[in-house]
Design a protein around this motif. Structure first.
Motif, PDB file in Angstrom:
ATOM      1  N   GLU A   8      32.978  45.210  44.470  1.00 41.74           N
ATOM      2  CA  GLU A   8      33.459  45.854  45.692  1.00 41.74           C
ATOM      3  C   GLU A   8      34.353  45.003  46.594  1.00 41.74           C
ATOM      4  N   ASP A   9      34.383  43.690  46.417  1.00 38.03           N
ATOM      5  CA  ASP A   9      35.299  42.876  47.219  1.00 38.03           C
ATOM      6  C   ASP A   9      35.437  41.490  46.594  1.00 38.03           C
ATOM      7  N   LEU A  10      36.483  40.808  46.997  1.00 37.35           N
ATOM      8  CA  LEU A  10      36.735  39.437  46.574  1.00 37.35           C
ATOM      9  C   LEU A  10      36.021  38.478  47.526  1.00 37.35           C
ATOM     10  N   PRO A  11      35.270  37.517  47.025  1.00 36.22           N
ATOM     11  CA  PRO A  11      34.654  36.550  47.943  1.00 36.22           C
ATOM     12  C   PRO A  11      35.725  35.794  48.733  1.00 36.22           C
ATOM     13  N   ASN A  63      38.316  41.403  52.247  1.00 41.17           N
ATOM     14  CA  ASN A  63      38.889  40.139  51.768  1.00 41.17           C
ATOM     15  C   ASN A  63      40.026  40.378  50.777  1.00 41.17           C
ATOM     16  N   LEU A  64      39.798  41.276  49.843  1.00 40.32           N
ATOM     17  CA  LEU A  64      40.835  41.605  48.865  1.00 40.32           C
ATOM     18  C   LEU A  64      42.051  42.214  49.556  1.00 40.32           C
ATOM     19  N   LYS A  65      41.818  43.130  50.473  1.00 37.85           N
ATOM     20  CA  LYS A  65      42.924  43.766  51.186  1.00 37.85           C
ATOM     21  C   LYS A  65      43.748  42.742  51.963  1.00 37.85           C
ATOM     22  N   ALA A  66      43.079  41.768  52.552  1.00 37.22           N
ATOM     23  CA  ALA A  66      43.795  40.752  53.331  1.00 37.22           C
ATOM     24  C   ALA A  66      44.743  39.947  52.443  1.00 37.22           C
ATOM     25  N   VAL A  67      44.285  39.619  51.241  1.00 32.80           N
ATOM     26  CA  VAL A  67      45.145  38.880  50.306  1.00 32.80           C
ATOM     27  C   VAL A  67      46.311  39.753  49.855  1.00 32.80           C
ATOM     28  N   TYR A  90      44.281  53.848  46.955  1.00 33.56           N
ATOM     29  CA  TYR A  90      42.834  53.645  47.066  1.00 33.56           C
ATOM     30  C   TYR A  90      42.435  52.595  48.099  1.00 33.56           C
ATOM     31  N   LEU A  91      43.233  51.560  48.251  1.00 33.96           N
ATOM     32  CA  LEU A  91      42.881  50.489  49.185  1.00 33.96           C
ATOM     33  C   LEU A  91      43.648  50.568  50.496  1.00 33.96           C
ATOM     34  N   GLY A  92      44.727  51.346  50.513  1.00 35.52           N
ATOM     35  CA  GLY A  92      45.433  51.589  51.762  1.00 35.52           C
ATOM     36  C   GLY A  92      46.343  50.464  52.224  1.00 35.52           C
ATOM     37  N   VAL A  93      46.697  49.543  51.317  1.00 30.43           N
ATOM     38  CA  VAL A  93      47.622  48.463  51.674  1.00 30.43           C
ATOM     39  C   VAL A  93      48.758  48.432  50.659  1.00 30.43           C
ATOM     40  N   MET A  94      49.935  48.028  51.117  1.00 34.35           N
ATOM     41  CA  MET A  94      51.071  47.848  50.220  1.00 34.35           C
ATOM     42  C   MET A  94      51.104  46.381  49.807  1.00 34.35           C
TER      43      MET A  94
END
Length: 206
Positions: A8-11, A63-67, A90-94
């Motif tokens: 569900e997310d990147l550490p 965390n994943l979205k921020a990267v 799905y994640l809402g980021v470009m």
């Protein structure tokens, strides 16, 4: 070199600064129908990280979205058009800025019509990769080791190949046109999501 599977997310803090290689695994090729199951990411230092999303996921993954959304990190893809659309839907980021090895290949390897990732890894790096798990069930509750290795291999070689393609693009005088293509890819992904995936909006034809 190791492959890490996360749910569900990147550490936080597992990636070194700088560009990252990115790929996705979905339930199929229709982005709005076939859910995003896995995002693969690597900083090119030897490890690959797989972030798995379960059925019914809310795709929070801060965390994943921020990267992925970080404009200071270049993202390396093979066929970025598909991955950008899946990530955005799905994640809402470009997830840019972008370097796409498939486009770079088509602009520089004009002596062949084989631009698949396996073809590039073989020719440019003299290595082999298996595509056996390409069409497997990525939405299964548990990923088998062969799936994890396949997913990891999709981002394992991109850093090396990007550097080779930068040299070839410069040699052939196509760096600027390649960059223009890369810059357009987020818009191309949005057109796909909006229903123009099978239409060339630049064509004279209807």
């Amino acid at each position: 070199m190791a492959v890490y599977l996360h749910e569900e997310d990147l550490p936080e803090g597992v990636l070194a600064p700088g560009p990252v290689a990115v790929d996705t695994e979905t339930m199929g090729l229709v982005t709005r129908r076939d859910r995003l199951c896995v995002v693969q990411i690597s900083d090119g230092k030897g490890d690959e990280h797989l972030v798995r999303f379960a059925a019914g996921s809310r795709y929070d993954a801060p965390n994943l979205k921020a990267v992925l959304a970080d404009p200071a990190r270049e993202k390396y893809y093979h066929y970025a058009r598909f991955d950008l659309a899946a990530i955005y839907h799905y994640l809402g980021v470009m997830a840019g800025p972008v370097f796409c090895t498939k486009i770079a290949s088509k602009l520089t390897r004009t002596y062949t019509d084989r631009h698949g990732l396996k073809n590039l890894v073989t020719e440019l790096l003299g290595k082999d990769m298996s595509k056996q798990q390409q069409s497997s069930d990525w939405g299964a509750p548990t990923l088998i080791d062969a799936q994890k290795e396949y997913a990891a291999s999709d981002v394992r070689f991109l850093h090396e190949m990007v550097e080779i393609f930068r040299v070839r693009l410069e040699r052939e005088g196509r760096t600027d046109i390649a960059q223009a293509c890369f810059d357009f890819l987020p818009t191309r992904a949005l057109l796909d999501l909006a229903g123009w995936e099978d239409k060339d909006v630049f064509s004279h034809e209807a």
